[in-house]
Design an enzyme around this catalytic site. Structure first.
Site, short mmCIF file in Angstrom:
data_model
loop_
_atom_site.label_atom_id
_atom_site.label_comp_id
_atom_site.label_asym_id
_atom_site.label_seq_id
_atom_site.Cartn_x
_atom_site.Cartn_y
_atom_site.Cartn_z
N HIS A 99 56.82 102.52 14.70
CA HIS A 99 56.35 102.46 16.19
C HIS A 99 56.59 103.72 16.94
CE1 HIS A 99 55.48 100.66 20.30
NE2 HIS A 99 56.80 101.63 20.65
N GLU A 100 57.85 104.42 16.56
CA GLU A 100 58.16 105.82 17.23
C GLU A 100 57.26 106.76 16.65
OE1 GLU A 100 59.73 105.41 19.93
OE2 GLU A 100 60.33 103.18 19.60
N HIS A 103 54.26 107.12 18.41
CA HIS A 103 54.32 107.73 19.76
C HIS A 103 54.20 109.31 19.33
CE1 HIS A 103 55.14 104.74 22.38
NE2 HIS A 103 56.00 104.40 21.94
N HIS A 107 51.10 111.82 20.48
CA HIS A 107 51.51 113.18 21.32
C HIS A 107 50.71 114.45 20.75
CE1 HIS A 107 54.72 116.31 22.39
NE2 HIS A 107 53.76 116.45 23.20
ZN LIG Z 1 57.04 102.71 22.35
#
Ligand SMILES: [Zn+2]
Length: 243
Positions: A99-100, A103, A107
């Protein structure tokens, strides 16, 4: 005013909503951090693999202290994973780590809601502190002004406070697509890159990521409840007859 029963009820409902969401993520993590993933990958390894497969280089993956303190820092291009996630070889660890990584992908791909969310952070952090205080002072002033048949400074202050506090709701609203999208990217990568194997592992990741997303929904709902409360107190919802 401090003993307003409506405030008490709204606060209790808000507390219950955020409590339920926190319990949900705790129980999902407790369950799926006990189930090892078949490939035996740690969270850090899974995130690295997902980034590599996406052709994303130059992202650091570091451990960070704290329970579920996992996050991605766009300014530092760094994924920070809590110890259980960084070193854990569970379905939960891999899900949170990917999940990270999602991100980080947002980006790099210049996903618009992420940029918008980053932009709204300063206003929302000011609004979250100042908004409710302005509402409270404004309502007290408004009551005094009515008694003295004075001006509308109090009401003006409430409206400005609501607007400021509303920036928190706007921030939390824009957070939702960012979080849901990071989870979809994670799920696609975990299945597509063979990080998780089999439908049981995929559905475990689903439960874990959905529970985590619910905490963001709960945060928005509780903010909206408080916003409605202040608007009601100020008589802006017809809850109190004005003039
Ligand atoms: Zn998150």
């Amino acid at each position: 005013m401090m003993l307003d029963p409506v405030y008490l009820i709204v606060s209790l409902v808000a507390l219950a909503i955020s409590g339920l969401a926190t319990m949900g993520v705790k129980s999902a993590f407790a369950k799926y951090s006990q189930i090892p993933n078949r490939r035996g990958l740690t969270g850090a390894e899974a995130a690295r693999l997902m980034l590599q497969r996406a052709g994303l280089t130059g992202i650091a993956i570091d451990p960070v202290k704290g329970w579920l303190s996992d996050h991605y820092s766009p300014s530092e291009k760094t994924i920070r994973l809590s110890p259980e996630v960084y070193n854990g070889r569970s379905i939960a660890a891999v899900s949170v780590a990917c999940h990270e990584a999602g991100h980080a992908l947002q980006h790099q791909r210049q996903y618009a809601p992420l940029a918008l969310r980053s932009l709204s952070v300063p206003l929302a952090s000011v609004g979250g502190g100042l908004g409710p205080i302005m509402c409270m002072i404004g309502i007290m002033m408004d009551a005094g002004e009515h008694a003295a048949a004075g001006t509308d400074v109090g009401l003006w202050l409430v409206k400005a406070g609501l607007l400021l506090f509303g920036s928190v709701a706007a921030f939390q609203l824009i957070t939702l697509p960012v979080e849901f999208n990071a989870s979809s990217r994670a799920k696609a990568a975990m299945a597509g890159d063979g990080i998780l194997i089999g439908p049981d592992e995929a559905s475990g990741a689903d439960v874990m990521l959905r529970a985590a997303a619910m905490t963001y929904v709960a945060a928005l709902v509780t903010t909206l409840l408080m916003l409605l409360y202040w608007a009601y107190r100020a008589g802006l919802l017809g809850g109190r007859r004005r003039r």
